[in-house]
Each structure stands twice: as structure tokens, then as C-alpha cells.
Scaffold this motif. Structure first.
Motif, PDB file in Angstrom:
ATOM      1  N   GLY A 151      -1.606  -6.682   1.302  1.00  0.00           N
ATOM      2  CA  GLY A 151      -2.113  -6.607   2.667  1.00  0.00           C
ATOM      3  C   GLY A 151      -1.111  -7.103   3.684  1.00  0.00           C
ATOM      4  O   GLY A 151      -0.460  -8.131   3.494  1.00  0.00           O
ATOM      5  N   ALA A 187       0.845  -1.194   0.000  1.00  0.00           N
ATOM      6  CA  ALA A 187       0.000   0.000   0.000  1.00  0.00           C
ATOM      7  C   ALA A 187       0.883   1.247   0.000  1.00  0.00           C
ATOM      8  O   ALA A 187       1.727   1.405   0.885  1.00  0.00           O
ATOM      9  CB  ALA A 187      -0.918   0.006   1.213  1.00  0.00           C
ATOM     10  N   GLN A 196      -8.649  -4.999   4.149  1.00  0.00           N
ATOM     11  CA  GLN A 196      -8.886  -4.305   2.880  1.00  0.00           C
ATOM     12  C   GLN A 196      -8.382  -5.148   1.703  1.00  0.00           C
ATOM     13  O   GLN A 196      -8.998  -5.172   0.635  1.00  0.00           O
ATOM     14  CB  GLN A 196      -8.190  -2.940   2.890  1.00  0.00           C
ATOM     15  CG  GLN A 196      -8.827  -1.940   3.844  1.00  0.00           C
ATOM     16  CD  GLN A 196      -8.200  -1.944   5.225  1.00  0.00           C
ATOM     17  OE1 GLN A 196      -7.720  -2.982   5.690  1.00  0.00           O
ATOM     18  NE2 GLN A 196      -8.196  -0.798   5.874  1.00  0.00           N
ATOM     19  N   ASP A 231      -3.591  -3.760   7.253  1.00  0.00           N
ATOM     20  CA  ASP A 231      -4.595  -3.587   6.202  1.00  0.00           C
ATOM     21  C   ASP A 231      -4.989  -4.897   5.522  1.00  0.00           C
ATOM     22  O   ASP A 231      -5.432  -4.901   4.385  1.00  0.00           O
ATOM     23  CB  ASP A 231      -4.102  -2.582   5.153  1.00  0.00           C
ATOM     24  CG  ASP A 231      -2.721  -2.913   4.592  1.00  0.00           C
ATOM     25  OD1 ASP A 231      -2.309  -4.081   4.674  1.00  0.00           O
ATOM     26  OD2 ASP A 231      -2.061  -1.994   4.070  1.00  0.00           O
ATOM     27  N   GLU A 235      -6.137   2.239   1.019  1.00  0.00           N
ATOM     28  CA  GLU A 235      -5.585   0.896   0.828  1.00  0.00           C
ATOM     29  C   GLU A 235      -6.500   0.010  -0.018  1.00  0.00           C
ATOM     30  O   GLU A 235      -6.026  -0.692  -0.930  1.00  0.00           O
ATOM     31  CB  GLU A 235      -5.332   0.234   2.187  1.00  0.00           C
ATOM     32  CG  GLU A 235      -4.188   0.832   2.984  1.00  0.00           C
ATOM     33  CD  GLU A 235      -4.598   2.044   3.795  1.00  0.00           C
ATOM     34  OE1 GLU A 235      -5.794   2.430   3.727  1.00  0.00           O
ATOM     35  OE2 GLU A 235      -3.721   2.613   4.484  1.00  0.00           O
ATOM     36  N   GLN A 236      -7.791   0.022   0.266  1.00  0.00           N
ATOM     37  CA  GLN A 236      -8.649  -0.882  -0.492  1.00  0.00           C
ATOM     38  C   GLN A 236      -8.700  -0.498  -1.967  1.00  0.00           C
ATOM     39  O   GLN A 236      -8.715  -1.369  -2.844  1.00  0.00           O
ATOM     40  CB  GLN A 236     -10.072  -0.920   0.096  1.00  0.00           C
ATOM     41  CG  GLN A 236     -10.925  -2.028  -0.528  1.00  0.00           C
ATOM     42  CD  GLN A 236     -12.142  -2.375   0.300  1.00  0.00           C
ATOM     43  OE1 GLN A 236     -12.157  -2.195   1.506  1.00  0.00           O
ATOM     44  NE2 GLN A 236     -13.170  -2.880  -0.357  1.00  0.00           N
TER      45      GLN A 236
END
Length: 239
Positions: free
Chosen positions: A209, A172, A216, A213, A182-183
Motif C-alpha cells: 500500500g 500493486a 486497500q 491504495d 489492489e485489494q
């Protein structure tokens, strides 16, 4: 059970619960997501505990730490992933223990990995590291190739003797349009994976990830998450 083993087992169970909950929320099956435990800065004794607890995939990002650890744990049923920026002068060492290199991001590295894989008669899995903070012709702050360069580099890996194109990886980004999103960053990686699989159907791995995170990443569709501190605790300072 030792105190350290109890600590790691408790943390590992919590991470497993997080992954399971993320899969449920995303409408995915738990077996669609594979956990890789990042063991950088931690001793071989922790790797042995992880193996005793059923972990089979571990990752390192510095060869000077990873190489002796891999030797010390050579009797364990583990697969080692290299996830850090890799200099070509470290390729011979890394190919000696790494089953997968997740940080392939330039032509010279592909050539060096291929030469060493052929020399040692090994097959090395490769992920193209995508830099979502890079411009059209730039690399990211933490390595990686810009999205526009993925296709060409993938073709190079796919055609290189001794190498196997497994998919894509990203971290990320801290800057650029995806910073703090992040997503969205991981969804962009999934879109790139869809494009890649049109030309290379077997390149299904999407590594994204980390401890902070992973939810996400699972929501976006990642197949692998790389978790270190959430399993092993806050890392000591590097010497």
C-alpha cells in the motif's frame, strides 16, 4: 512553524486520519499498522521535519539519493528502509545505513547482503519482494520474485549470516491478473504471508500500500504502508 513544516504536518495528520479510518473499517486496531514515509527525491531538510513531527521510519529507493541523505540525518532517531530495486554493486553502500531492505528478490542479492552485513557486523532485516505480475519463473516489471519462488528465497535469507527474515513486500501490479485489483493483490500477499509464517513464525511484516491504495492494503491486513506523496506533496522531477 515554517510553511513547509506546517504543510507536512497537515498532510501527515490527513494520512494518519486515513489509516485510522481504514483500520476502523477493517475492524483492526490503529497500532496494527505502521506508517513508513517515503522520502525519495526530497531533501534532508524534509526528513528533519518528519523527525520533528514524530516520524521514525523513512524509506528510499535510490542509493545515490539515500546515502548522502542518511549521512546528513545521522543524528536523528530514524530507521531507514530501502525499497527500490537493488543492484549488488550498491549493497555495500546500502548496508551502511539501511536497517531493512524491502526488495530482496534473488539469490545473488541475498549472498551480497549477507557478506556485507557480516563484514560490518550489522543485522539487516529483509523482506522478500513478491511480484504478483510475474509468471512461475519470472520477475516482475518492478522487480520481485514470483509467488512460487517465495519459500525457497525465504529459506535462503533465514539461513544467511547477518540477515533477518522479516516478511514480505509487494507493489500493486500494473499488468496481469491483479492489475486494477489492489485489494485482491494485497490479499494474495497476505495468503503468502500466512504460508511463510508456518515455516518462519517471526516473519510477520507485510509491507503493502502506498498513497493511492493504503486503504486497500489495510483492509487486506498489511502491517506497514509506504506513503510518500500524500505526506510530502507531488514529487519534483528527477534530474
Amino acid at each position: 512553524m515554517t510553511d513547509r513544516k506546517t504543510e507536512i504536518a497537515t498532510n501527515l495528520a490527513h494520512v494518519e486520519d486515513r489509516i485510522t479510518a481504514a483500520c476502523v473499517a477493517a475492524g483492526r486496531k490503529r497500532e496494527e499498522v505502521t506508517l513508513i514515509v517515503v522520502t525519495k527525491t526530497y531533501p534532508a531538510s524534509d526528513v528533519r521535519i518528519l523527525s520533528e513531527l514524530g516520524v521514525r521510519l523513512v524509506a528510499e529507493n535510490r542509493d545515490q539519493d539515500a546515502a548522502p541523505k542518511a549521512v546528513a540525518c545521522a543524528d536523528l532517531p530514524l530507521k531507514w528502509h530501502f525499497v527500490g530495486q537493488l543492484q549488488t554493486n550498491k549493497v555495500r553502500s546500502v548496508v551502511g545505513y539501511a536497517d531493512v531492505v524491502q526488495s530482496v528478490d534473488r539469490d545473488r542479492l541475498v549472498a551480497a547482503l549477507s557478506r556485507e552485513a557480516v563484514r560490518t557486523e550489522r543485522e539487516v532485516g529483509c523482506l522478500i519482494q513478491v511480484a504478483l505480475d510475474a509468471g512461475a519463473a519470472e520477475r516482475g516489471e518492478r522487480g520481485g520474485v514470483a509467488p512460487g519462488g517465495v519459500g525457497e528465497l525465504a529459506e535462503l535469507v533465514a539461513g544467511a549470516p547477518g540477515l533477518r527474515l522479516d516478511g514480505l513486500m509487494t507493489v500493486a501490479p500494473l499488468t496481469g491478473e491483479y492489475a486494477g485489483r489492489e485489494q485482491a493483490a494485497f490479499q494474495r500477499l497476505m495468503d503468502l504471508s500466512t504460508d511463510l509464517r508456518r515455516a518462519h513464525p517471526a516473519a510477520t511484516m507485510v509491507s503493502a500500500g502506498m498513497s493511492a491504495d493504503l486503504e486497500q492494503a489495510v483492509a487486506a491486513g498489511a502491517t506497514h504502508v509506504r506513503v510518500g506523496s500524500a505526506v510530502l506533496g507531488v514529487r519534483p522531477r528527477l534530474g
